[in-house]
Scaffold this active site. Structure first.
Site, mmCIF file in Angstrom:
data_model
loop_
_atom_site.group_PDB
_atom_site.id
_atom_site.type_symbol
_atom_site.label_atom_id
_atom_site.label_comp_id
_atom_site.label_asym_id
_atom_site.label_seq_id
_atom_site.Cartn_x
_atom_site.Cartn_y
_atom_site.Cartn_z
ATOM 1 C CB SER A 107 -23.935 50.592 4.889
ATOM 2 O OG SER A 107 -23.976 49.983 6.161
ATOM 3 C CD GLU A 161 -13.508 47.970 12.234
ATOM 4 O OE1 GLU A 161 -14.700 48.296 12.059
ATOM 5 O OE2 GLU A 161 -13.162 47.059 13.003
ATOM 6 C CB CYS A 217 -23.912 52.829 16.202
ATOM 7 S SG CYS A 217 -22.554 53.375 15.172
ATOM 8 C CG HIS A 250 -15.125 47.364 6.468
ATOM 9 N ND1 HIS A 250 -14.743 48.258 7.440
ATOM 10 C CD2 HIS A 250 -16.457 47.545 6.294
ATOM 11 C CE1 HIS A 250 -15.813 48.934 7.849
ATOM 12 N NE2 HIS A 250 -16.859 48.523 7.170
ATOM 13 C CB SER A 298 -24.030 54.697 8.777
ATOM 14 O OG SER A 298 -24.247 53.672 7.839
ATOM 15 C CB CYS A 309 -19.115 47.160 17.759
ATOM 16 S SG CYS A 309 -20.338 48.329 18.150
ATOM 17 C CG ASN A 335 -23.736 48.492 9.747
ATOM 18 O OD1 ASN A 335 -24.911 48.483 10.072
ATOM 19 N ND2 ASN A 335 -23.096 49.602 9.438
#
Ligand code: F3S
Length: 274
Positions: free
Chosen positions: A214, A126, A13, A124, A258, A186, A216
């Site tokens: 990951s 973030e 991304c 997470h 990713s 996002c 996502n």
């Protein structure tokens, strides 16, 4: 030959691409190792490639008193940033601008007296980063919850799915006197999910490619599997088993934000050859 269809948005991304370019450029120009706080991205194969090019993940920035540090796309903990500044360590800020937007709205809400809720996964990086900039004065929710507060402000983890976000928001709406909501999911996450869902409905098998660590990619896999039960989450083409493809003519491939496009292409080639 098996027909292989990839989703339109595949490969890194915007935020991951930006972070990878920034650290590689820094490692090349500075001719020294660039340390990332945790792996730069949740893809073990890519982390290994970066390591060979002078980008090394570290766990503890507090033990560092020299060397270059890069903030990864998920962001950094407030205390870590303070340490880096205090020590005068050269740094590269590769935090994704969309992650910074979550932080900006969360701080705005806090400043204006809202009880801040981050819709997302409390483990997470973030979410932990955003929470740290709120001095841990916030809540993280990933399902229905009731809070007794006059003013509640909500932001979302960038990679959260829309359903969970809506569930959190509507549960808070029942008790809040005032509810202010910033949907900070996002666009890249939304688009990939929509494309993967559409593709899953018209193939006989789905492969979701990306790191098992990951968030996502794992969420993308769960979403796809709900529509197409014949689905596998793999990191590389080496996990493919020929027996999976007996009688299969059409396979769809989607990837996490990713996952390098080169790995997806290798998966597609291997599948076509079965
Ligand atoms: Fe940034 Fe969205 Fe990627 S938040 S890191 S562009 S998934």
């Amino acid at each position: 030959m098996i027909e292989v269809i990839k989703t339109a948005h595949i490969g890194f991304c915007f935020g991951v691409n930006r972070a990878v370019s920034k650290v590689l450029k820094a490692a090349e120009e500075r001719k020294e190792t660039v340390h990332t706080l945790g792996p730069l991205l949740h893809n073990p194969q890519m982390v290994e490639i970066l390591r060979q090019k002078g980008v090394e993940p570290i766990d503890d920035v507090f033990a560092m008193d020299k060397g270059v540090v890069a903030f990864r796309s998920h962001g950094i903990m407030k205390k870590e940033e303070e340490h880096i500044k205090a020590r005068g360590l050269p740094s590269i800020d590769a935090t994704c601008p969309f992650v910074k937007r979550v932080r900006k709205y969360a701080l705005y809400l806090k400043k204006h007296g809202y009880k801040v809720v981050i819709a997302g996964d409390e483990r997470h990086p973030e979410v932990r980063s955003v929470l740290s900039y709120l001095d841990n004065d916030g809540m993280v929710l990933d399902n229905s919850f009731s809070i007794e507060a006059k003013k509640i402000g909500v932001v979302s983890q960038t990679t959260l799915d829309q359903e969970t976000f809506s569930e959190v928001v509507s549960s808070l709406a029942r008790s809040a006197g005032e509810l202010r909501v910033y949907n900070t999911i996002c666009e890249s996450t939304k688009v990939r999910r929509a494309e993967a869902l559409e593709l899953a409905g018209r193939v006989e098998m789905m492969l979701v490619v990306g790191g098992k660590n990951s968030s996502n990619t794992t969420k993308l896999f769960r979403t796809v599997k709900a529509v197409q039960p014949l689905a596998y989450h793999i990191e590389t083409e080496d996990e493919l088993r020929p027996e999976w493809f007996a009688g299969i003519r059409k396979v769809g491939i989607a990837g996490g934000t990713s996952t390098p496009e080169a790995i997806i292409d290798r998966v597609a080639r291997r599948v076509k050859n079965f």
